[in-house]
Design a protein around this motif. Structure first.
Motif: not given
Length: 323
Positions: A169, A199-200, A233, A238-239, A252-253
């Motif tokens: 990253r 990230d995922y 999370q 992140k996701t 995610d959000d």
């Protein structure tokens, strides 16, 4: 630098898939109806599925193989698929990891696994700096909890996998991680160490329950799936991309739910590798910047296609057919 391409690091396994009519009683004999050899493991399945999509993306295989016939088989699979194998290390100290898969169509599949080189794979075998310098956009690592050395939790709570992901990253690459359904005592701790650097994160409902300690009633328990994804999370990822037989969740959000189209059970040859095919489809979509719903639909189509093949990777058609 405009980054392009996907590097898949982690498990490389030679799968010998036996199709049998029924599971035998202890000491009984059962006939093998069909036998086929393929490449398996998170890194191997995902990168070869991506190659089968024929998108023209640069693809890189990263891992550790033994100096044996199974290792040669895995290398040849990369050559045939057009996957760059420059970062496939080798050793004469361990056998290439391999699995005997016993598949009872319409019933179950059972795995007899020799971890070999996967347990020996270390941080020194994965040159993240060289991978980043080649302009790679996305760095995949899998499976967590099936890489003995990289999974080991240190006194400070970190792992080799966590350090590799942090390095990837920091070098500007998107980090994607997949889990495996194994009941190891350190399962949750290994995942927790890596979460802040992911990230995922890809996982199924069984893995989500083991990683969080939260109850999930089954593949259609959307409340349980969402609670586990939110807990992950909070750990730093992140996701979360959580897939089950009934639905897939992208958190995610906001949360995005997509259910797969049903597959006729009579058409299923083997379920081996369906989760990795789903992961490969979604990873391609991530690389291309697709919206979550579209990414999940591609993942489901790739998984459905994989069910029609005998090995983990031989059922994936070109992307144009999946679309």
């Amino acid at each position: 630098m405009t980054r392009r391409g996907i590097a898949c690091a982690g498990n490389w396994i030679a799968d010998i898939v036996h199709t049998i009519g029924t599971w035998p009683q202890k000491s009984d004999l059962v006939h093998i109806r069909h036998e086929v050899m393929g490449v398996g493991g998170g890194s191997a399945n995902v990168v070869l599925d991506l190659a089968a999509l024929q998108t023209g993306l640069p693809l890189y295989a990263v891992g550790l193989l033994g100096d044996d016939l199974h290792g040669i088989f895995c290398r040849n699979a990369c050559i045939t698929a057009g996957v760059d194998g420059r970062w496939l290390s080798h050793t004469n100290s361990h056998l290439t990891a391999h699995t005997l898969v016993m598949n009872v169509p319409g019933d179950s599949r059972t795995f007899f696994y020799n971890p070999g080189t996967n347990d020996a794979l270390s941080e020194d075998d994965i040159p993240v700096d060289h991978i980043a310098a080649a302009g790679v956009r996305l760095f995949y690592l899998g499976y967590l909890n099936l890489m003995g050395t990289l999974d080991r939790v240190d006194a400070d709570g970190s792992t080799g996998s966590a350090r590799l992901l942090a390095q990837a990253r920091a070098a500007g690459m998107i980090t994607c991680v997949d889990l495996v359904s194994t009941a190891t005592p350190s399962f949750a701790a290994t995942v927790a160490a890596a979460l802040p650097h992911i990230d995922y994160l890809f996982l199924n409902e069984v893995e989500a329950a083991r990683a969080t300690g939260l109850p999930i009633a089954g593949p259609d328990d959307q409340a349980g799936l969402l609670a586990a994804a939110k807990a992950l999370q909070k750990g730093g990822v992140k996701t979360v991309v959580l897939h089950s037989g009934a639905v897939a969740l992208w958190l995610d959000d906001t949360s995005h739910w997509v259910a797969p189209q049903p597959v006729d059970p009579a058409e299923i040859v083997s379920p081996v590798g369906a989760g990795d095919a789903f992961c490969a489809g979604v990873i391609y979509a991530i690389h291309e910047g697709w919206a979550p719903d579209r990414a999940l639909r591609l993942g489901h189509r790739a998984a459905a296609a994989s069910l029609l093949g005998a090995t983990a990777t031989d059922g994936i058609p070109p992307l144009t057919k999946l679309l």
